[in-house]
Design a protein around this motif. Structure first.
Motif, mmCIF file in Angstrom:
data_model
loop_
_atom_site.group_PDB
_atom_site.id
_atom_site.type_symbol
_atom_site.label_atom_id
_atom_site.label_comp_id
_atom_site.label_asym_id
_atom_site.label_seq_id
_atom_site.Cartn_x
_atom_site.Cartn_y
_atom_site.Cartn_z
ATOM 1 N N SER A 34 0.837 -1.199 0.000
ATOM 2 C CA SER A 34 0.000 0.000 0.000
ATOM 3 C C SER A 34 0.874 1.252 0.000
ATOM 4 C CB SER A 34 -0.921 0.017 1.222
ATOM 5 O OG SER A 34 -1.863 -1.033 1.165
ATOM 6 N N PRO A 38 -9.529 9.019 -2.940
ATOM 7 C CA PRO A 38 -9.699 7.881 -3.860
ATOM 8 C C PRO A 38 -10.132 8.282 -5.264
ATOM 9 C CG PRO A 38 -11.386 7.846 -2.132
ATOM 10 C CD PRO A 38 -10.381 8.875 -1.740
ATOM 11 N N GLN A 47 -4.693 1.829 0.029
ATOM 12 C CA GLN A 47 -4.548 0.439 -0.414
ATOM 13 C C GLN A 47 -5.076 0.283 -1.834
ATOM 14 O OE1 GLN A 47 -7.255 -2.874 1.009
ATOM 15 N NE2 GLN A 47 -5.382 -3.384 2.112
ATOM 16 N N TYR A 79 -12.505 -0.836 -5.298
ATOM 17 C CA TYR A 79 -13.235 -0.463 -4.082
ATOM 18 C C TYR A 79 -14.527 0.233 -4.503
ATOM 19 C CZ TYR A 79 -14.398 2.925 -0.364
ATOM 20 O OH TYR A 79 -15.045 3.714 0.548
ATOM 21 N N ARG A 80 -15.670 -0.367 -4.167
ATOM 22 C CA ARG A 80 -16.959 0.229 -4.516
ATOM 23 C C ARG A 80 -17.402 1.131 -3.382
ATOM 24 N NH1 ARG A 80 -22.483 -0.396 -4.113
ATOM 25 N NH2 ARG A 80 -23.664 -0.032 -6.044
ATOM 26 N N TYR A 81 -17.597 2.385 -3.693
ATOM 27 C CA TYR A 81 -17.941 3.371 -2.662
ATOM 28 C C TYR A 81 -19.433 3.331 -2.342
ATOM 29 C CZ TYR A 81 -18.758 7.846 -0.390
ATOM 30 O OH TYR A 81 -19.149 8.818 0.491
ATOM 31 N N THR A 122 -16.783 2.623 -8.583
ATOM 32 C CA THR A 122 -15.674 1.768 -8.175
ATOM 33 C C THR A 122 -14.376 2.533 -8.357
ATOM 34 O OG1 THR A 122 -16.847 -0.260 -8.757
ATOM 35 C CG2 THR A 122 -14.445 -0.383 -8.593
ATOM 36 N N ARG A 150 -8.464 2.584 -1.751
ATOM 37 C CA ARG A 150 -9.245 3.141 -0.640
ATOM 38 C C ARG A 150 -8.327 3.431 0.537
ATOM 39 N NH1 ARG A 150 -11.120 -0.901 3.391
ATOM 40 N NH2 ARG A 150 -12.773 0.574 3.841
ATOM 41 N N VAL A 162 -7.154 3.044 4.112
ATOM 42 C CA VAL A 162 -7.346 1.990 5.121
ATOM 43 C C VAL A 162 -6.737 2.362 6.465
ATOM 44 C CG1 VAL A 162 -7.540 0.133 3.431
ATOM 45 C CG2 VAL A 162 -5.285 0.761 4.308
ATOM 46 N N GLY A 220 -9.774 1.742 8.595
ATOM 47 C CA GLY A 220 -10.440 1.146 7.447
ATOM 48 C C GLY A 220 -11.813 0.602 7.761
#
Length: 446
Positions: free
Chosen positions: A49, A339, A390, A394-396, A414, A418, A420, A432
């Motif tokens: 990350s 993000p 990371q 990643y779906r918000y 997506t 994200r 963490v 996270g």
């Protein structure tokens, strides 16, 4: 011995340390390196990350709806998004920050409500008071902001050209930037009324009702008012490349002029996305049709000072109205600033370059602009504001934050990474999954 050691791909001003670590002692960064790490009471492994300087969001509106108490949900959204410091605007409910007494009340609220650190803008009423301006400077505001458009007669008034020039002269010795909300009032009100009268009240008419010429006229007038004075002039949001060109030309003639990029202008299109999202996407100045790629070119040419969110978390009922002219302007953006910007930049330039841009445009440059000299970089001796980003899809979900407004124009998208982990002055406030509330601090201009 170190208190905390964080391992990962450490993003410093000199580059990315691939198998690096950052050591924290107390509130400060004690050491940065690679290879065998030193002993620490707590070691956190984030191998793979990005370990970034904490994001500094240079434009938020925490108190514009419920007053100073808005610092609580705003700061929670901040740390969930990897933001360790917010620079909050002065247009609070019920009174804008125009005096030292009001500023001191807000500073007390920062210490009572906020999890992240907070720097503060000041402002002036329609007729600036010399003593109040000087008192705000002495109490450590990091900048002043005014508007060429009246959103509210008391809380967000229009400052006319004579008062603007007076304020520019008054601030010269302080070195503080003067920021502008850049829309010409007469043009906007005339075009808005024409659209209302003709029944053109859908979301697609928001941009035409506040045309680019209104933005350009206000920007050009503001820059002209600074002639012969050394006060840094700053446009807090520009939606069109022509606006950035005005600022660039002013800078080329020796004026200390800068302009800020909001992330939504880089991410959304005012035609396609406004029709899809409606009032959720209403901001001022508007998100323009077919300007996104040109604005990325501005960024590539170093034409913006830094990137911010302009976060304003209106309740959903203020965004779902039948006429776009009755919808509140502004949208939540603190959780998504890092993000979204990383994801869009990674798609264009690759992940490592995106991480370097995040460290620069979301941390180092806003810290320098606002005089936050102990923040903005991963460097020994500076405050240990750290964000771990990371990589990976990643779906918000806007509803995942129980203290948030429950909606976002980015909901369901997506992202490529994200946040963490978030550390504010060495204290972990986000892992996270959960927030560990600890008191934030007012950060005066250094």
């Amino acid at each position: 011995m170190l208190d905390t050691l964080i391992a990962g791909r450490v993003v410093t001003p000199d580059g990315i340390i691939e198998e690096g670590w950052i050591g924290i002692r107390g509130e400060r960064i004690a050491a940065i390196g690679d290879g065998e790490p030193p002993q620490a009471r707590r070691a956190i492994d984030h191998t793979g990350s990005y370990v970034l300087p904490g994001t500094i969001d240079g434009q938020t509106h925490a108190g514009s709806q419920i007053g100073f108490a808005g610092l609580a949900p705003t700061s929670r959204a901040a740390v969930m998004g990897g933001v360790t410091t917010i620079v909050d605007m002065p247009y609070d409910e019920p009174d804008p920050i125009t005096t030292a007494a009001l500023l001191k009340d807000k500073i007390a609220a920062v210490e009572a409500y906020s999890i992240c650190d907070v720097a503060l803008y000041g402002t002036v009423p329609a007729h600036p008071n010399t003593n109040d301006v000087q008192a705000l400077v002495e109490e450590g505001v990091c900048a002043f902001k005014i508007s060429s458009f009246e959103a509210h007669p008391h809380r967000f008034p229009r400052i006319d050209n004579a008062s603007t020039r007076y304020l520019i002269e008054l601030l010269e010795r302080s070195g503080l930037p003067l920021g502008l909300h850049n829309e010409d009032q007469e043009i906007v009100r005339r075009f808005t009324q024409v659209h209302r009268d003709e029944g053109r009240t859908g979301p697609e008419f928001h941009s035409p009702s506040r045309p680019e010429v209104a933005e350009l006229a206000a920007t050009a007038a503001f820059l002209a008012l600074g002639a012969g004075v050394g006060t840094p002039l700053h446009i807090v949001h520009i939606s069109t490349p022509d606006g950035f060109a005005l600022v660039r030309r002013a800078r080329e003639t020796g004026k200390p002029a800068t302009a800020e990029m909001c992330v939504h202008y880089l991410h959304f299109d005012g035609d396609e996305d406004m029709r899809r999202l409606g009032g959720l996407l209403k901001v001022n100045p508007p998100i323009r049709p077919d300007r996104k790629e040109a604005l990325w070119s501005v960024l590539e040419q170093n034409g913006c000072a830094f990137v911010s969110s302009d976060h304003s978390a209106w309740p959903l009922e203020r965004k779902n109205l039948s006429s776009i002219f009755d919808v509140a302007a502004g949208m939540p953006g603190l959780e998504t600033l890092l993000p979204v910007f990383f994801s869009d930049a990674a798609e264009r330039y690759g992940a490592d370059e995106a991480a370097r841009l995040c460290a620069s445009l979301l941390a180092e440059r806003p810290a320098a602009f606002f005089g936050l000299s102990r923040k903005g970089r991963l460097q020994p001796g500076l405050e240990a504001d750290v964000t771990v980003l990371q990589p990976g899809p990643y779906r918000y979900d806007a509803k995942a934050n129980p203290n948030g407004p429950g909606w976002s124009a980015y909901d369901g998208e997506t992202f490529a990474a994200r946040p963490v982990a978030t550390f504010v002055r060495g204290r972990q406030v986000w892992d996270g999954a959960a927030i560990a509330p600890q008191p934030g601090r007012y950060v005066p201009r250094g």
